[in-house]
Design a protein around this motif. Structure first.
Motif, PDB file in Angstrom:
ATOM      1  N   LEU A  81      -3.311   4.310 -16.052  1.00  0.00           N
ATOM      2  CA  LEU A  81      -2.468   4.277 -14.867  1.00  0.00           C
ATOM      3  C   LEU A  81      -2.886   5.370 -13.901  1.00  0.00           C
ATOM      4  O   LEU A  81      -3.207   6.486 -14.312  1.00  0.00           O
ATOM      5  CB  LEU A  81      -0.994   4.467 -15.248  1.00  0.00           C
ATOM      6  CG  LEU A  81      -0.386   3.411 -16.159  1.00  0.00           C
ATOM      7  CD1 LEU A  81       1.044   3.795 -16.533  1.00  0.00           C
ATOM      8  CD2 LEU A  81      -0.416   2.044 -15.498  1.00  0.00           C
ATOM      9  N   GLU A  82      -2.865   5.011 -12.636  1.00  0.00           N
ATOM     10  CA  GLU A  82      -3.156   5.945 -11.553  1.00  0.00           C
ATOM     11  C   GLU A  82      -2.057   5.709 -10.518  1.00  0.00           C
ATOM     12  O   GLU A  82      -1.768   4.566 -10.169  1.00  0.00           O
ATOM     13  CB  GLU A  82      -4.531   5.635 -10.981  1.00  0.00           C
ATOM     14  CG  GLU A  82      -5.063   6.664 -10.049  1.00  0.00           C
ATOM     15  CD  GLU A  82      -6.530   6.440  -9.723  1.00  0.00           C
ATOM     16  OE1 GLU A  82      -6.922   6.838  -8.617  1.00  0.00           O
ATOM     17  OE2 GLU A  82      -7.275   5.880 -10.559  1.00  0.00           O
ATOM     18  N   PHE A  83      -1.428   6.789 -10.037  1.00  0.00           N
ATOM     19  CA  PHE A  83      -0.263   6.584  -9.189  1.00  0.00           C
ATOM     20  C   PHE A  83       0.027   7.778  -8.294  1.00  0.00           C
ATOM     21  O   PHE A  83      -0.535   8.854  -8.458  1.00  0.00           O
ATOM     22  CB  PHE A  83       0.962   6.251 -10.039  1.00  0.00           C
ATOM     23  CG  PHE A  83       1.260   7.248 -11.133  1.00  0.00           C
ATOM     24  CD1 PHE A  83       2.158   8.276 -10.929  1.00  0.00           C
ATOM     25  CD2 PHE A  83       0.638   7.137 -12.374  1.00  0.00           C
ATOM     26  CE1 PHE A  83       2.437   9.185 -11.943  1.00  0.00           C
ATOM     27  CE2 PHE A  83       0.910   8.034 -13.390  1.00  0.00           C
ATOM     28  CZ  PHE A  83       1.819   9.067 -13.167  1.00  0.00           C
ATOM     29  N   LYS A  84       0.919   7.542  -7.345  1.00  0.00           N
ATOM     30  CA  LYS A  84       1.434   8.566  -6.447  1.00  0.00           C
ATOM     31  C   LYS A  84       2.955   8.514  -6.483  1.00  0.00           C
ATOM     32  O   LYS A  84       3.546   7.484  -6.780  1.00  0.00           O
ATOM     33  CB  LYS A  84       0.967   8.331  -5.007  1.00  0.00           C
ATOM     34  CG  LYS A  84      -0.510   8.610  -4.797  1.00  0.00           C
ATOM     35  CD  LYS A  84      -0.844   8.652  -3.323  1.00  0.00           C
ATOM     36  CE  LYS A  84      -2.274   9.068  -3.092  1.00  0.00           C
ATOM     37  NZ  LYS A  84      -2.570  10.437  -3.435  1.00  0.00           N
ATOM     38  N   ILE A  85       3.581   9.641  -6.136  1.00  0.00           N
ATOM     39  CA  ILE A  85       5.030   9.724  -6.024  1.00  0.00           C
ATOM     40  C   ILE A  85       5.364   9.686  -4.539  1.00  0.00           C
ATOM     41  O   ILE A  85       4.796  10.443  -3.746  1.00  0.00           O
ATOM     42  CB  ILE A  85       5.558  11.006  -6.681  1.00  0.00           C
ATOM     43  CG1 ILE A  85       5.161  11.024  -8.162  1.00  0.00           C
ATOM     44  CG2 ILE A  85       7.072  11.118  -6.519  1.00  0.00           C
ATOM     45  CD1 ILE A  85       5.288  12.364  -8.828  1.00  0.00           C
ATOM     46  N   ILE A  86       6.288   8.802  -4.172  1.00  0.00           N
ATOM     47  CA  ILE A  86       6.679   8.662  -2.775  1.00  0.00           C
ATOM     48  C   ILE A  86       8.203   8.755  -2.657  1.00  0.00           C
ATOM     49  O   ILE A  86       8.920   8.413  -3.594  1.00  0.00           O
ATOM     50  CB  ILE A  86       6.144   7.352  -2.146  1.00  0.00           C
ATOM     51  CG1 ILE A  86       6.586   6.125  -2.947  1.00  0.00           C
ATOM     52  CG2 ILE A  86       4.621   7.398  -2.038  1.00  0.00           C
ATOM     53  CD1 ILE A  86       6.123   4.785  -2.373  1.00  0.00           C
ATOM     54  N   ARG A  87       8.673   9.219  -1.493  1.00  0.00           N
ATOM     55  CA  ARG A  87      10.110   9.419  -1.306  1.00  0.00           C
ATOM     56  C   ARG A  87      10.807   8.176  -0.780  1.00  0.00           C
ATOM     57  O   ARG A  87      11.986   7.949  -1.051  1.00  0.00           O
ATOM     58  CB  ARG A  87      10.347  10.588  -0.363  1.00  0.00           C
ATOM     59  CG  ARG A  87      11.791  11.017  -0.349  1.00  0.00           C
ATOM     60  CD  ARG A  87      12.014  12.196   0.521  1.00  0.00           C
ATOM     61  NE  ARG A  87      12.073  11.738   1.903  1.00  0.00           N
ATOM     62  CZ  ARG A  87      12.001  12.521   2.948  1.00  0.00           C
ATOM     63  NH1 ARG A  87      11.835  13.805   2.790  1.00  0.00           N
ATOM     64  NH2 ARG A  87      12.065  12.025   4.154  1.00  0.00           N
TER      65      ARG A  87
END
Length: 108
Positions: free
Chosen positions: A63-69
């Motif tokens: 898994l590769e991911f970003k955290i977004i608001r």
């Protein structure tokens, strides 16, 4: 064979704590296939800076991911000095908990 990946994100104490949800968007269908509209929502309880959720994925999934608001890349996680953060990565070889900290948000 599936494993459980729990994602916990702590939002720094000096950032607003009044958000109901933050999101994880990434390279897997369970994380929205990089489409913020389909991102995985993380939830917290009132006045708790830790947001949580989990997904079951096949063992060995990378898994590769970003955290977004918000459901937009306009509000993505930034580092302690407001620098861009590389994609977060993990390999789901076993049941696991991935922990991250959001120090700042990009504001567009």
């Amino acid at each position: 064979d599936k494993v459980i990946v729990k994602i916990q994100v702590k939002v720094s104490d000096y950032l607003p704590q009044d958000m109901e949800k933050i999101y994880v968007v990434g390279n897997h269908e369970k994380l929205g296939n990089w489409n913020p509209v389909n991102a995985m929502a993380l939830k917290n309880s009132k006045n708790n800076p830790v947001y949580r959720s989990f997904r079951k994925v096949p063992r060995g999934t990378q898994l590769e991911f970003k955290i977004i608001r918000t459901m937009s890349y306009d509000h993505v996680q930034l580092g302690a000095y407001c620098e861009e953060v590389e994609n977060l990565k993990l390999t789901a070889d076993e049941d696991m908990t991935y922990q991250a900290v959001v120090y700042n948000w990009k504001e567009e």
